[in-house]
Design a protein around this motif. Structure first.
Motif, mmCIF file in Angstrom:
data_model
loop_
_atom_site.group_PDB
_atom_site.id
_atom_site.type_symbol
_atom_site.label_atom_id
_atom_site.label_comp_id
_atom_site.label_asym_id
_atom_site.label_seq_id
_atom_site.Cartn_x
_atom_site.Cartn_y
_atom_site.Cartn_z
ATOM 1 N N LEU A 285 0.845 -1.186 0.000
ATOM 2 C CA LEU A 285 0.000 0.000 0.000
ATOM 3 C C LEU A 285 0.884 1.240 0.000
ATOM 4 O O LEU A 285 2.048 1.183 0.383
ATOM 5 C CB LEU A 285 -0.888 -0.002 1.246
ATOM 6 N N LEU B 146 1.814 5.543 0.708
ATOM 7 C CA LEU B 146 1.875 6.433 1.869
ATOM 8 C C LEU B 146 0.496 6.994 2.218
ATOM 9 O O LEU B 146 0.148 7.120 3.392
ATOM 10 C CB LEU B 146 2.856 7.573 1.576
ATOM 11 N N ASN C 259 -2.365 5.633 1.969
ATOM 12 C CA ASN C 259 -3.117 4.633 2.729
ATOM 13 C C ASN C 259 -2.694 4.622 4.190
ATOM 14 O O ASN C 259 -3.526 4.443 5.084
ATOM 15 C CB ASN C 259 -2.881 3.242 2.130
ATOM 16 N N CYS C 260 -1.389 4.798 4.426
ATOM 17 C CA CYS C 260 -0.889 4.815 5.817
ATOM 18 C C CYS C 260 -1.416 6.052 6.540
ATOM 19 O O CYS C 260 -1.813 5.975 7.708
ATOM 20 C CB CYS C 260 0.640 4.826 5.837
#
Lengths: 225, 208
Positions: free
Chosen positions: A6, A8, A10-11
């Motif tokens: 995934l 960045l 998404n984080c």
């Protein structure tokens, strides 16, 4: 086992949603901030009675209220991680930039939500007429982003110290002062039925961008000692 | 995947103020090997693990994590390791499942419900995975950390007192997980005072 990588964003989204979910379940900050805003506005309203305040004083009151709401609630994003001990897991498993921008996004949304609750109360309790609504909304959004950005980075600094909230206010105020004065000035003009200068709005937007870039550069040093 | 990972500590020392915790630590742990760090309380076992994890800086010396002849930078180092420690606290206001989902997302690994169910089942948390962690016992919290470790699939396992707060069944489970990890070529470093945990080790160092 197949895994999908995934990005960045998404984080950042995951951190914001985690903070939102924890806040929704505990309501530590929201309840305290809303009550603070309600009591402050009601107290001012009862103190001044039927008298109307000058526009610049009213504008200052609004931003002081938002500033102190930020002081009371937004600092928790890092201090709470430090106090509950969850910060080590975040350091091990998360990237510094994702943590910074996830928490910044959470603080922005939190302050904007609070602003949406405060503005009707502000209009009712202080008997204020708002002219130029679209510009007023832009000023509120830019001002809130500035407060949230300054609060987030100083909260990260403070979480690493023992001074906690007292230090938070001392550090945040000078960082925020230029943005704060522009917000008050633009809001005062709107309350006086004068359109704010475009330079005021531009200054607020540029200051926010500079603040976020500076935070991003500084944060990795803070996060990983 | 970096399957040939190795951890190399060169002349590592740590002092806190005037107190010297340890000096001159030189060691290499390769994939599929297990190192046990033993020593009395306060000897610096946990600190050494945190230094390897990049959470603390050594006073002198270097830590290299090497794979395919490439030395990892700090971010790559964190991305390849899993740490189980009494100092790691998971979110009490999230459920066990939400904790696993959250931390795997941070590691940029997508975990589906079926996989999470599998990890929780392996550590005996299948029934409780949808309960808030604040309702877990300390033993269940420790099991959840191992479920998270399984979900992360790290190449380097750093285990600080891994069986603390676990019952006999939990200890057997952890022993099995360590054996499986070594079979899958993970490099494992255990800081412990439990003789049975140190039995897994290919070699040991004792901090004074």
């Amino acid at each position: 086992m197949p895994t999908i990588r995934l990005n960045l964003l998404n984080c950042i989204w995951a951190i914001m949603m985690k903070d939102g979910l924890c806040e929704f379940r505990t309501r530590y900050a929201v309840s305290a901030l809303f009550m603070f805003a309600l009591i402050s506005l009601a107290s001012i309203s009862m103190s001044i009675g039927a008298a109307s305040l000058p526009a610049d004083l009213t504008a200052a009151l609004l931003w002081v209220l938002l500033f102190f709401c930020a002081m009371a609630g937004l600092s928790r994003v890092f201090v709470q991680e430090e106090e509950s001990g969850t910060i080590i897991a975040l350091q091990i498993y998360g990237s510094g930039q994702a943590v910074l921008f996830g928490k910044l996004l959470f603080n922005i949304l939190m302050l904007l939500s609070l602003t949406m609750l405060i503005i009707p109360l502000f209009i009712i309790f202080l008997n204020v007429d708002i002219y130029h609504w679209p510009i007023f909304i832009v000023v509120l959004i830019l001002g809130d982003i500035g407060i949230a950005a300054a609060s987030t980075i100083t909260a990260a600094v403070v979480a690493k110290t023992q001074g906690k909230n007292a230090l938070f206010t001392v550090l945040t105020f000078p960082i925020l002062l230029p943005q704060f004065l522009s917000s008050i000035s633009a809001t005062a003009k709107i309350l006086m039925n004068v359109k704010p200068d475009i330079s005021d709005i531009l200054f607020m937007a540029v200051y926010n961008v500079v603040l976020m870039i500076a935070s991003s550069i500084v944060f990795d040093y803070l996060w990983y000692d | 995947m970096y399957r040939d990972i190795s951890v190399k500590l060169v002349d590592v020392s740590k002092s806190i103020g005037t107190r010297v915790l340890f000096t001159g630590i030189n060691l290499v742990v390769n994939a599929g090997q297990c190192l046990a760090i033993t020593g009395p309380n306060g000897s610096g076992k946990s600190t050494l693990l945190k230094i390897i994890a990049g959470l603390n800086q050594p006073t002198t010396g270097t830590i290299q994590i090497i794979s395919n002849n490439k030395q990892f930078d700090a971010e790559e180092r964190r991305a390849c390791l899993g740490l189980i420690s009494p100092e790691i606290i998971l979110y009490a206001d999230l459920t066990g499942r939400e904790n696993i989902l959250f931390f795997t997302r941070l590691r940029k690994i997508r975990c589906n419900e079926h996989q999470i169910e599998g990890y929780c089942q392996k550590v005996g948390l299948s029934i409780d995975k949808d309960q808030l962690v604040r309702t877990y016992s300390t033993g269940m919290r420790q099991r959840l950390k191992f479920a998270l470790m399984l979900a992360m699939q790290p190449l380097l396992w750093l285990l600080d007192e891994p069986s603390s707060n676990l019952d006999a069944d939990g200890k057997r489970l952890i022993a099995q997980m360590i054996s499986n990890g070594l079979e899958q070529n993970a490099a494992i470093i255990i800081a412990t005072n439990e003789p049975w945990e140190a039995e897994h080790a290919d070699y040991k160092i004792e901090l004074a």
